[in-house]
Design an enzyme around this catalytic site. Structure first.
Site, PDB file in Angstrom:
ATOM      1  CB  SER A 142      46.051 -18.085 -36.385  1.00  0.00           C
ATOM      2  OG  SER A 142      46.484 -18.163 -35.048  1.00  0.00           O
ATOM      3  CE1 TYR A 155      40.894 -17.094 -34.416  1.00  0.00           C
ATOM      4  CE2 TYR A 155      42.856 -18.354 -33.851  1.00  0.00           C
ATOM      5  CZ  TYR A 155      42.273 -17.200 -34.344  1.00  0.00           C
ATOM      6  OH  TYR A 155      43.070 -16.149 -34.760  1.00  0.00           O
TER       7      TYR A 155
HETATM    8  P1  NAD Z   1      39.771  -7.581 -35.154  1.00  0.00           P
HETATM    9  O1  NAD Z   1      38.663  -7.967 -34.253  1.00  0.00           O
HETATM   10  O2  NAD Z   1      40.583  -6.372 -34.879  1.00  0.00           O
HETATM   11  O3  NAD Z   1      39.242  -7.434 -36.661  1.00  0.00           O
HETATM   12  C1  NAD Z   1      38.365  -8.369 -37.218  1.00  0.00           C
HETATM   13  C2  NAD Z   1      37.771  -7.770 -38.467  1.00  0.00           C
HETATM   14  O4  NAD Z   1      36.851  -8.719 -39.014  1.00  0.00           O
HETATM   15  C3  NAD Z   1      36.962  -6.498 -38.197  1.00  0.00           C
HETATM   16  O5  NAD Z   1      37.101  -5.617 -39.298  1.00  0.00           O
HETATM   17  C4  NAD Z   1      35.529  -7.010 -38.084  1.00  0.00           C
HETATM   18  O6  NAD Z   1      34.555  -6.027 -38.388  1.00  0.00           O
HETATM   19  C5  NAD Z   1      35.589  -8.088 -39.152  1.00  0.00           C
HETATM   20  N1  NAD Z   1      34.524  -9.072 -39.035  1.00  0.00           N
HETATM   21  C6  NAD Z   1      34.176  -9.838 -37.967  1.00  0.00           C
HETATM   22  N2  NAD Z   1      33.120 -10.610 -38.269  1.00  0.00           N
HETATM   23  C7  NAD Z   1      32.803 -10.337 -39.558  1.00  0.00           C
HETATM   24  C8  NAD Z   1      31.809 -10.811 -40.447  1.00  0.00           C
HETATM   25  N3  NAD Z   1      30.902 -11.720 -40.075  1.00  0.00           N
HETATM   26  N4  NAD Z   1      31.764 -10.298 -41.701  1.00  0.00           N
HETATM   27  C9  NAD Z   1      32.654  -9.347 -42.094  1.00  0.00           C
HETATM   28  N5  NAD Z   1      33.624  -8.873 -41.293  1.00  0.00           N
HETATM   29  C10 NAD Z   1      33.686  -9.363 -40.040  1.00  0.00           C
HETATM   30  O7  NAD Z   1      40.680  -8.894 -35.243  1.00  0.00           O
HETATM   31  P2  NAD Z   1      42.182  -9.137 -35.730  1.00  0.00           P
HETATM   32  O8  NAD Z   1      42.939  -9.561 -34.549  1.00  0.00           O
HETATM   33  O9  NAD Z   1      42.681  -8.038 -36.578  1.00  0.00           O
HETATM   34  O10 NAD Z   1      41.954 -10.443 -36.597  1.00  0.00           O
HETATM   35  C11 NAD Z   1      42.027 -10.470 -38.002  1.00  0.00           C
HETATM   36  C12 NAD Z   1      42.418 -11.876 -38.450  1.00  0.00           C
HETATM   37  O11 NAD Z   1      43.699 -12.200 -37.928  1.00  0.00           O
HETATM   38  C13 NAD Z   1      41.461 -12.955 -37.956  1.00  0.00           C
HETATM   39  O12 NAD Z   1      41.279 -13.919 -38.978  1.00  0.00           O
HETATM   40  C14 NAD Z   1      42.218 -13.563 -36.795  1.00  0.00           C
HETATM   41  O13 NAD Z   1      41.856 -14.890 -36.560  1.00  0.00           O
HETATM   42  C15 NAD Z   1      43.637 -13.438 -37.292  1.00  0.00           C
HETATM   43  N6  NAD Z   1      44.649 -13.508 -36.233  1.00  0.00           N
HETATM   44  C16 NAD Z   1      44.664 -12.599 -35.219  1.00  0.00           C
HETATM   45  C17 NAD Z   1      45.651 -12.704 -34.260  1.00  0.00           C
HETATM   46  C18 NAD Z   1      45.761 -11.732 -33.125  1.00  0.00           C
HETATM   47  O14 NAD Z   1      46.572 -11.978 -32.228  1.00  0.00           O
HETATM   48  N7  NAD Z   1      45.028 -10.649 -33.109  1.00  0.00           N
HETATM   49  C19 NAD Z   1      46.598 -13.724 -34.328  1.00  0.00           C
HETATM   50  C20 NAD Z   1      46.539 -14.620 -35.366  1.00  0.00           C
HETATM   51  C21 NAD Z   1      45.558 -14.497 -36.328  1.00  0.00           C
END
Ligand code: NAD
Length: 260
Positions: A142, A155
Site C-alpha cells: 500500500s 496497517y
Molecule cells: P477487499 O475487502 O475488497 O478484499 C479483501 C480480500 O481479502 C477479500 O477477498 C477477503 O475475503 C479476503 N480476506 C480478508 N480476510 C481474509 C482472511 N483472513 N483469509 C483469507 N482471505 C481474507 O479489499 P481490497 O481493498 O481489495 O484489499 C486488497 C489488498 O489491497 C489488501 O492487502 C489491502 O491492504 C490492499 N490495499 C487496498 C487499498 C484500497 O484502497 N482498497 C489501497 C492499498 C492497498
C-alpha cells in the site's frame, strides 16, 4: 504470455485481488482463488476473463491468519496445477483507531493477515520456484508501506513490514529467475475503502459523494481512485520478461499521494 503458469492470488474473491486474478487469467495463467464470501461470482468472472486462453480456475478457502490453513492451500495448489509460479500476496484487512484505543485482537489479526501470511506463502512457494528457476512474488502492500496515516498503526506497520519482506526476498533470489516486488496502491474503491467512506459520511453528516471527495482530497492529488484493473495490468507487467530484472521495488500507483 502466461499460459502454463499457475498464479495463487490470496484474498481474490473481491476488490484488488479479483482484478489481479482476472488480469493474470486473461494472459492464460491458471488461477487459484482464495478469500471469504461469495465464491461463485468471482470464480465465474475469472473463468470468463481466461476463457479465450483456456485458463483453469480453482479455489481454496484458507483463512490467511492460520499457518495450517496456508500450508493446506499450498499443498492443494500444487495438487491442482503442479506448482505455484506466481504468488500474489493480497489478502488484507483494515481497522482505524488511535494507538491507545486499538483493540489488541485487531492488531494481531492485521499483522497475521496483512504480513505474516505472506511470509508463510513465500517460504512454501520458493522451493518449487527455485527448482524451476522462475517465479514471481507480488506483494500487494500500500502507499501505507511508504508513508504513515494517523489511526492506522497496525496497517501501516504491516505494510511497511511487507515492503521489507519484499526487499529481503528479492535479495535472496537476486541471481535466480525469481523476482519479488511490491505494489503500493493509493485509494482503490473496494469494500475495504467504502467502509472508510461510510464512516466519514456518518461522522460529518455527508452524502456518499461528498464523503468520497473528502477522502480523496485529504491524500490523493489526482482526486481519482486507482482501479483493480489498472493494478492487474501492473501485476502482468511484473510477470513479463521486460520485468526480469525488476527486483525489490515498492511501486506506487497512488495518484501522487507519496510524492507530496
Ligand atoms: P477487499 O475487502 O475488497 O478484499 C479483501 C480480500 O481479502 C477479500 O477477498 C477477503 O475475503 C479476503 N480476506 C480478508 N480476510 C481474509 C482472511 N483472513 N483469509 C483469507 N482471505 C481474507 O479489499 P481490497 O481493498 O481489495 O484489499 C486488497 C489488498 O489491497 C489488501 O492487502 C489491502 O491492504 C490492499 N490495499 C487496498 C487499498 C484500497 O484502497 N482498497 C489501497 C492499498 C492497498
Amino acid at each position: 504470455m502466461l499460459k502454463g503458469k499457475t498464479a495463487l492470488v490470496t484474498g481474490s474473491t473481491s476488490g484488488i485481488g479479483l482484478g489481479i486474478a482476472k488480469a493474470l487469467a486473461r494472459q492464460g495463467a491458471n488461477i487459484v482463488l482464495n478469500g471469504f464470501g461469495d465464491v461463485d461470482t468471482p470464480r465465474a468472472e475469472v473463468l470468463a476473463a481466461g476463457q479465450a486462453s483456456g485458463a483453469q480456475v480453482a479455489y481454496h478457502g484458507a483463512d490467511m491468519s492460520r499457518a495450517a490453513d496456508i500450508e493446506d492451500m499450498m499443498r492443494y495448489s500444487e495438487a491442482q496445477f503442479g506448482q505455484v509460479d506466481i504468488l500474489v500476496n493480497n489478502a488484507g484487512i483494515q481497522h482505524v483507531a488511535n494507538v491507545e484505543d486499538f483493540p489488541v485482537e485487531r492488531w494481531d489479526a492485521i499483522i497475521a493477515i496483512n504480513l505474516t501470511s505472506a511470509f508463510h506463502t513465500s517460504r512454501l512457494a520458493l522451493p518449487a520456484m527455485r527448482r524451476a528457476n522462475w517465479g514471481r512474488i507480488i506483494n500487494v502492500a500500500s502507499v501505507h508501506g511508504l508513508v504513515g496515516s494517523a489511526q492506522k498503526s497496525a496497517y501501516v506497520a504491516a505494510k511497511h513490514g511487507i515492503v521489507g519482506l519484499t526487499k529481503v526476498t528479492a535479495l535472496e533470489t537476486a541471481t535466480t529467475g525469481i523476482t519479488a516486488n511490491a505494489i503500493c496502491p493509493g485509494w482503490v474503491l473496494t469494500p475495504l475503502v467504502q467502509k472508510q467512506v461510510d464512516a466519514k459520511a456518518a461522522a460529518h453528516g455527508l452524502t456518499n459523494e461528498e464523503a468520497t471527495k473528502l477522502l480523496l482530497g485529504e491524500k490523493e492529488p489526482s482526486m481519482q481512485f486507482t482501479t483493480p484493473d489498472e493494478l492487474g495490468e501492473l501485476a502482468v507487467f511484473f510477470c513479463s520478461t521486460a520485468a526480469n530484472n525488476v527486483r525489490g521495488v515498492a511501486w506506487n500507483m497512488d495518484g501522487g499521494w507519496a510524492a507530496q
